[in-house]
Each structure stands twice: as structure tokens, then as C-alpha cells.
Design a protein around this motif. Sequence first.
Motif, PDB file in Angstrom:
ATOM      1  N   ALA A 164       0.525  -0.529  -0.068  1.00 60.36           N
ATOM      2  CA  ALA A 164      -0.128  -0.144   0.223  1.00 60.36           C
ATOM      3  C   ALA A 164       0.818   0.744  -0.297  1.00 60.36           C
ATOM      4  O   ALA A 164       0.777   2.433  -0.382  1.00 60.36           O
ATOM      5  CB  ALA A 164      -0.833  -0.126   1.129  1.00 60.36           C
ATOM      6  N   THR A 165       1.873   1.435   1.016  1.00 58.60           N
ATOM      7  CA  THR A 165       3.157   2.629   1.362  1.00 58.60           C
ATOM      8  C   THR A 165       3.368   2.607  -0.038  1.00 58.60           C
ATOM      9  O   THR A 165       3.729   3.559  -0.829  1.00 58.60           O
ATOM     10  CB  THR A 165       3.866   1.632   2.009  1.00 58.60           C
ATOM     11  N   ALA A 166       4.103   1.295  -1.288  1.00 59.87           N
ATOM     12  CA  ALA A 166       4.570   1.803  -2.395  1.00 59.87           C
ATOM     13  C   ALA A 166       3.552   1.949  -3.745  1.00 59.87           C
ATOM     14  O   ALA A 166       4.231   3.117  -3.779  1.00 59.87           O
ATOM     15  CB  ALA A 166       5.508   0.384  -2.854  1.00 59.87           C
ATOM     16  N   LEU A 167       3.060   1.781  -3.276  1.00 64.52           N
ATOM     17  CA  LEU A 167       1.312   2.150  -4.442  1.00 64.52           C
ATOM     18  C   LEU A 167       1.451   3.956  -3.834  1.00 64.52           C
ATOM     19  O   LEU A 167       1.390   4.240  -4.731  1.00 64.52           O
ATOM     20  CB  LEU A 167       0.541   1.967  -4.415  1.00 64.52           C
ATOM     21  N   MET A 168       1.572   4.208  -3.255  1.00 67.69           N
ATOM     22  CA  MET A 168       1.115   5.943  -2.550  1.00 67.69           C
ATOM     23  C   MET A 168       2.476   6.986  -2.900  1.00 67.69           C
ATOM     24  O   MET A 168       2.659   7.480  -2.763  1.00 67.69           O
ATOM     25  CB  MET A 168       1.050   5.704  -0.773  1.00 67.69           C
ATOM     26  N   GLY A 169       3.611   6.204  -3.742  1.00 69.51           N
ATOM     27  CA  GLY A 169       4.730   6.054  -3.389  1.00 69.51           C
ATOM     28  C   GLY A 169       5.243   6.661  -2.523  1.00 69.51           C
ATOM     29  O   GLY A 169       6.106   8.028  -2.286  1.00 69.51           O
ATOM     30  N   MET A 170       5.308   6.688  -1.397  1.00 67.97           N
ATOM     31  CA  MET A 170       5.604   6.548   0.155  1.00 67.97           C
ATOM     32  C   MET A 170       6.532   5.698   0.920  1.00 67.97           C
ATOM     33  O   MET A 170       6.679   5.877   2.088  1.00 67.97           O
ATOM     34  CB  MET A 170       4.190   7.246   0.495  1.00 67.97           C
ATOM     35  N   ASN A 190       8.885  12.403 -10.776  1.00 68.07           N
ATOM     36  CA  ASN A 190       9.971  12.997 -10.410  1.00 68.07           C
ATOM     37  C   ASN A 190       8.027  13.238  -8.530  1.00 68.07           C
ATOM     38  O   ASN A 190       7.084  12.776  -9.358  1.00 68.07           O
ATOM     39  CB  ASN A 190      10.454  14.066 -10.548  1.00 68.07           C
ATOM     40  N   ARG A 191       8.980  13.604  -7.806  1.00 64.27           N
ATOM     41  CA  ARG A 191       8.243  14.206  -6.657  1.00 64.27           C
ATOM     42  C   ARG A 191       7.371  14.549  -6.515  1.00 64.27           C
ATOM     43  O   ARG A 191       6.233  14.998  -5.855  1.00 64.27           O
ATOM     44  CB  ARG A 191       9.753  14.945  -5.617  1.00 64.27           C
ATOM     45  N   GLY A 192       7.767  15.876  -7.763  1.00 64.94           N
ATOM     46  CA  GLY A 192       6.653  17.523  -7.448  1.00 64.94           C
ATOM     47  C   GLY A 192       5.292  16.680  -8.304  1.00 64.94           C
ATOM     48  O   GLY A 192       4.107  17.420  -7.552  1.00 64.94           O
ATOM     49  N   ASP A 193       5.856  16.009  -9.071  1.00 71.14           N
ATOM     50  CA  ASP A 193       4.426  15.138  -9.710  1.00 71.14           C
ATOM     51  C   ASP A 193       3.457  13.980  -9.616  1.00 71.14           C
ATOM     52  O   ASP A 193       2.032  13.877  -8.917  1.00 71.14           O
ATOM     53  CB  ASP A 193       4.778  14.277 -10.887  1.00 71.14           C
ATOM     54  N   MET A 215       1.259  15.777  -6.398  1.00 69.67           N
ATOM     55  CA  MET A 215       0.531  16.227  -7.262  1.00 69.67           C
ATOM     56  C   MET A 215      -0.855  15.328  -7.222  1.00 69.67           C
ATOM     57  O   MET A 215      -1.862  15.504  -7.357  1.00 69.67           O
ATOM     58  CB  MET A 215       0.346  16.901  -8.390  1.00 69.67           C
ATOM     59  N   ALA A 216      -0.305  13.828  -8.333  1.00 69.65           N
ATOM     60  CA  ALA A 216      -1.089  13.012  -7.990  1.00 69.65           C
ATOM     61  C   ALA A 216      -1.419  12.043  -6.871  1.00 69.65           C
ATOM     62  O   ALA A 216      -2.892  11.848  -7.345  1.00 69.65           O
ATOM     63  CB  ALA A 216      -0.378  12.152  -8.679  1.00 69.65           C
ATOM     64  N   ARG A 217      -0.970  12.421  -5.513  1.00 70.45           N
ATOM     65  CA  ARG A 217      -1.601  11.707  -4.720  1.00 70.45           C
ATOM     66  C   ARG A 217      -2.907  12.776  -3.431  1.00 70.45           C
ATOM     67  O   ARG A 217      -2.924  14.182  -4.249  1.00 70.45           O
ATOM     68  CB  ARG A 217      -0.250  11.461  -3.075  1.00 70.45           C
TER      69      ARG A 217
END
Lengths: 340, 346
Positions: free
Chosen positions: A67-73, A96-99, A102-104
Motif C-alpha cells: 500500500a505504501t509503495a502504491l502511494m509512492g511513500m 518525479n517528486r513534484g508530480d 500532485m497525483a497523491r
Amino acid sequence: MILIETDQAGAGTSVAADDVLVVEDLRVYYDTSQGVLKAVDGVSFSLQQGKRLALVGESGSGKSTLATALMGMTTAPGRIHGGHVYLSGRDLLAMNRGDMHMARLSEIALVPQGAMNSLNPVIRVRKQIIDGIIDHAEGKKPTKDELNERVEELLRTVGLPASVARMYPHELSGGMKQRVVMAIGTALSPKLIVADEPTSALDVVVQRQIMETLGHLQEGLNASVILIGHDMGLIAQFADMVGIMYAGKLVEIGPVDAIFENPQHPYTQLLIQSLPSFNKKTEFNGIPGLPPTLLNLPVGCSFSPRCPFVMDTCKVDEPVSREVLPGQRASCHLFEGDQE
Amino acid sequence: MAPLLELRGVSKIFGGGMFSRANVTVAVDDISFTISEDNPEITTIAGESGSGKSTMARLLLGVASPTYGTVLYKGKDLNTMTRRERKEFRREVQPIFQDPFESYNPFYKVDHVLHAPAKNFKIADSQAARTTMIEDALMMVGLQPDETLGRYPHQLSGGQRQRVMVARALLLKPRVILADEPVSMVDASLRATILESIQKLNKELGISVVYITHDLTTAFQISNNIMIMYKGSAVEAGSMQKVIQDPHHPYTQLLVDSIPQPDPKIAWGTQTFAGLASEGGGALDGCKFADRCPKVMDICHTQMPPLFQSRPHTVASCFIYQDSEVMENPDIASSFVEQDGIPDVV
């Protein structure tokens, strides 16, 4: 639902047009002083729009890491070792981190475990809801009236009175806090809601209300849901698809009816048999043995030491995921030679 | 039928004091309940959080004393026991707690939780005899002594740790085990093994077990009789089979209806109901469940319903059954079915 064909290397191929989420050979490893711990090891699945997938597993099976990986976290000592997560065709892991930021929330939102502790105790509910809306506003900032209207609407959808907006978290009960967290998560109408054991600390009566609310939210947004949990009863009632995780691998995935009625993987079979029910009193059927430690996995199939159908090949080769029945895939040597 | 452990008209009230009647919480409200000496059974006390079930456990263990009423062990009031009697009580009534992570001191090996009570209660004459008894107790709960002893708590899984706790309770040859949510923090696949070992203690060693839980599905599997609590009162009690498969009290109906069945073909309950349990549970007139009850009547707001004998082996505190007789004996356990050890397979 078309599931991704995976070969030994796990590279995905076909992608159905209406799949919101496609996960391909995702690997999340933790670097520890005792070696590399493979918490998620080669997981592939896809999820259609408007569908609900439940991921089940014992503690340590890697479901929360996923779940954490899906969230990019994913944070150190964890790292993405490989794989892809496509959300509406865009690879989240390559962003990238900015995108990703925003997706999150706007495209993929998390309803975390233990909502009691996810709210800031010294900030009113309203401020906690609008934070994300303001942060993600592109161009013109929303006006105060617009925000108030939105907060009221969100609270209404999760079944809370508008007066909650002015309250602090300690003035709310556990179930109400969980609803506030759901309002925050859905503030920007995400396409995918990842709910990590959203009701684990709540009583059964409240649990049902929360799951109904989550269901309404999801239907209203036509979003997809990934529900992470270990309560098989809850999953039977809520999910369309069920994925079973064991020691970092997705050992079986299929439609909810098929998983409960006709489980294929021996672990799933034992898991379903071990469930108590009100219809009959039976002897307890526990699963013999203990879950493996991820640092010291058995060679071959991770479930082989506990498996009643273990064969010689299980202790040597890792099984590959193959379609056992239409729409139902399992990773087990028992199905080798059946097809493909 | 001689009572072993007995609550007689027990209430436990928290908060309040001379000038603040407003903040009183009645955790346990006038409950009489006995655990019989002759017929060791597994009895469930169930309820949501805040229902008073854990306070019941604390009262039965003698770690909390009642505000009103008395707790007796073998006919003696816990408050007026002699030192020697109290020590016997402490040995014969053993707890198993919810959290297998917090019951251990992380700096001691797990051996410590087994050796310390064994020494304290002098269950064996020599070190060697003690070790043998500890090993026997571990085997009884399905653990290998050589894989368990000599390890630190963090080296064992949650399920193993909880089974060591069952072994610890067993070591002292208790008459009663109070298990407060013993499996709620353990993985589903390991729950069965722990419940199995608790059931084995009851069947093979004749130890009475009080199983305190919010999980009605495991309760149904393990015990014959149940008491459902709501805001400190027993709302329904009696034969597990009847209470779960055909609940009489509207609260029990709501509770059973809310349990998600692990079968996609059995739809989740559709019963509608109002709101959540309100905080506290103070000095209200009438039935405590009236504000949420879908079948509420006028009388519910003015009078507290007594326990009605709504059918054989079941009592329900609800005015729907006011035509039935009021339960004469205040002891809730008197409504229970007597069975020995093994629950019937239906």
C-alpha cells in the motif's frame, strides 16, 4: 477483468483499456543489518475502474508495504527494487517528486490504518480537510465560500453533520474520526482509494457503518478501492476481487466468490477452512506451522514447510503464477502442466 | 451446585465523587454471576468497547474492587480474605491478557514469566521438578520447550508469545482462567491454535474459562453459554446456540447482524438503527438501549427492563418479552445450559 500475464521474470504484457491500476512485478525491499528483506517480491495485478480489490495476508506478508509503495511513500530503509505501478497509464514509480505529490490525493488517496492517530489534535477538522484542497489547487485559489461549501458537502457524503467542521478531533468518536479521514481522502475525487485496515480498531456495529460509507463514496466517485486487511468476513462482504498475500508474494487472486467457494492455492484453502462461522460448530482448523521470517525464507515455495500437499519440486523451484480457472490465478506447483 | 467464583449484585462506578454526579460512569451495573465448581465450562462475556466487559474481568480477578456488592471465591469475600486465602485465590484464578507484546519484560527471557510464578507459588520441590513442569505446560499448549525456552520475547511470534501466556496460566494448576480478548491481536491463522489450547485446558483439565471478547464468531465456536453486555448491564444471556442463532434482545440482534460473514453469498445485515452508543451510561431512567433501539416503546423510556425468561435457557432484558416471567434468581449463570466440556456439533 484481464489479469496480467507474467512469466518467470514477471514482465507484464497485456493491459485492458479500462484498468485504472496496473501493477507489474513490483518489488519493495528493505535493507537491514541482517540482509535484504523482500517485503514485496514480484507482485503483479490489475484493477478495473469502479472495482474493489481486497488484499489479505497475515502480519508480515507485505500488504501494508505494498500500500505504501502504491502511494509512492516508501521510505528508507525500504526501497523500490523494481517494477511498475501504472495509474491510468502513467507510471507512478517513474514520476518525479513534484508530480507524485500532485497525483497523491487528487488521483490516488490513502485511508490509513488507525485513523484515530492520523488527525492533528490541535487543528480543527475544517482546516485539515481544506489543507489538501488548497495545496492541490492549480491556478486560482478557491475562495472561502467555495471551500466552506466543499467541506460541508464532503462531511455530508461521509454522514457527518456540518458542525463537525468546527470541532477538534478529540471531540469526535473513533468512528467519526474515521469518517473525517475518509472525507479528507476523497476531497479531490481520486480514481483510486487505498484503504489500509480502515476499521481495525472499531466495534462491529461501527465497522459496518464505515464500510457502507466507504462503499457509497466509491460508487459516487466511480473510483476503485484497494482494501487491505485480514478480516475475511469484511472482505467477503465488501470486495469484488480478492488477492491473497503470503511472505511478500501474491499467491492467489480471483473474484470474491471463486476465492471463498473454490480456493485453489493450498494456503488459501487452509485460510478459508480456518474461518469460524455461525452455521456449525467444528473443531478448530488452524494452519500448522508458523509464518516464515522474511529474512530467512525457505528455498522454493515459501509456503512449502506448512503445505499439506508439498512435493519435492516445491523445495527447489519457486512456483509461477498461472491462470488456474478463468479470472483466477494461483502460484503453486500443483497446477503445473495443467495448461500454458 | 457450589459456586467457585461469584459476583453478588456487583456494581463498579468510575468518576463522580461528592460534588460531581454528572461525570459518573457505571461500568458494571448490578450484576450477579457465578462460576460453578462442579461443572467446568467455557463462558463468554461479550460486548462492544465500553460495555464493561473488561471491568468484569478486573472484578473477577480481584484487581478492582466493587463499588457495591461483593465478589466471593469459594464463599469468601475477596475484601476480607486472609493472606493465605488470598494467595490461594491468586494461584487458582489466572488471567490471560489481550496483548502478548506488553505482557513481557523485553529484557528477560521468556523463561522468567514461567519460573517466577512457579517459584512464588512453590509448585515444585526442586529446580529440576520445576523445569519438568514448565516443559509439560509448554507441550500442553503445543510449543516445543527447546524452541521456546532460553529465548527473548522478541524472538517469538505473537502467537507463540500468547501460547506461553496460556502455559504460564496452566502451570499454576488454576481452577479458573479469565481470558480477556486472548486472540484479538493474533493473526487469523494462529487464532485457532490458541483457542484450541484453551479449549483443551477446559476439557482435559477441567478448568473453568471465562472468555471475554467482542468477537462473537470465535465465542460461538468455543463456548456453550454467553452473556451479552451493554453499558454495564447484561442485556441477554443463556445458551450460545439460541442467543446467536435467534437473538431476542434488539441489541444482540444488531450485534449479530453487524458481523460480516466470511461468505459472499450471505449478505451483510440490513437492519437499520440509530446512532452510536452514547458516552458514559450514567443515571438514566429506562432502558439503556432505548435511544438506539428500532423497536422502542413508551415504557422503555421510563422503566428499566428486568431480565425476562423469554424462552428456556435464555433471559433478555427487554419489554418486548414482558409477558414472560421475570427471572427469579438474580444469578445470570442460572439461565445457562449445562453441558460437559464439548460443545455439540450441529
